[in-house]
Write a protein that holds these residues in place. Sequence first.
Motif, PDB file in Angstrom:
ATOM      1  N   THR A  53      -1.496 -52.186 104.460  1.00 35.78           N
ATOM      2  CA  THR A  53      -1.413 -50.825 104.996  1.00 35.78           C
ATOM      3  C   THR A  53      -0.525 -49.999 104.084  1.00 35.78           C
ATOM      4  N   PHE A  54      -0.981 -48.777 103.755  1.00 29.86           N
ATOM      5  CA  PHE A  54      -0.230 -47.934 102.825  1.00 29.86           C
ATOM      6  C   PHE A  54      -0.543 -46.463 103.058  1.00 29.86           C
ATOM      7  N   TYR A  55       0.379 -45.609 102.601  1.00 32.48           N
ATOM      8  CA  TYR A  55       0.159 -44.167 102.624  1.00 32.48           C
ATOM      9  C   TYR A  55      -0.707 -43.791 101.435  1.00 32.48           C
ATOM     10  N   GLN A  56      -1.642 -42.870 101.672  1.00 33.38           N
ATOM     11  CA  GLN A  56      -2.553 -42.425 100.620  1.00 33.38           C
ATOM     12  C   GLN A  56      -2.741 -40.914 100.750  1.00 33.38           C
ATOM     13  N   MET A  57      -2.781 -40.220  99.620  1.00 29.91           N
ATOM     14  CA  MET A  57      -3.062 -38.784  99.630  1.00 29.91           C
ATOM     15  C   MET A  57      -4.496 -38.554 100.072  1.00 29.91           C
ATOM     16  N   LYS A  58      -4.705 -37.571 100.929  1.00 30.89           N
ATOM     17  CA  LYS A  58      -6.058 -37.258 101.388  1.00 30.89           C
ATOM     18  C   LYS A  58      -6.923 -36.740 100.243  1.00 30.89           C
ATOM     19  N   ASN A  59      -6.344 -36.005  99.323  1.00 32.38           N
ATOM     20  CA  ASN A  59      -7.105 -35.435  98.215  1.00 32.38           C
ATOM     21  C   ASN A  59      -6.575 -35.996  96.892  1.00 32.38           C
ATOM     22  N   ALA A  60      -6.583 -37.327  96.800  1.00 28.46           N
ATOM     23  CA  ALA A  60      -5.975 -38.015  95.657  1.00 28.46           C
ATOM     24  C   ALA A  60      -6.626 -37.636  94.329  1.00 28.46           C
ATOM     25  N   GLY A  61      -7.942 -37.505  94.307  1.00 35.44           N
ATOM     26  CA  GLY A  61      -8.632 -37.172  93.062  1.00 35.44           C
ATOM     27  C   GLY A  61      -8.152 -35.854  92.479  1.00 35.44           C
TER      28      GLY A  61
END
Length: 125
Positions: A53-61
């Motif tokens: 489980t990890f935090y991820q940017m919604k608009n990573a690209g």
Amino acid sequence: LADPDHDGWPNLLEYAFGGNPRQNGLKRPGTQISAVPLLGVVQHDGADYPSITFYQMKNAGAAGIRYAVEWQSGLVASGWTAGGSIHLIENVDFKWERITVRDSQPVGEGKRFSRIRVETLAQPS
């Protein structure tokens, strides 16, 4: 890959997981909430699966990064395989989500290792 606060988390990983490169330790900005990826076990169809489980940017690209969860059974450098299934997506705020990815192999089928590969995307010239 600089680590000016000397906490063991390079700036790229602090940025990718929602930390603050100027705050010691990988914590959500302005809080004491850990942003460190967590290993766990989740249930699916009556079986237990390793998970991360990890935090991820919604608009990573658009931010210039890419995430890939990888799994393997040993610690051979070339044995990593991208994959798994998204088990849960939790909305954190307008910019972040917390993702839980489960392995494709259930617990009990041998040791499994996981990692999150974070890469910078080539910027158009």
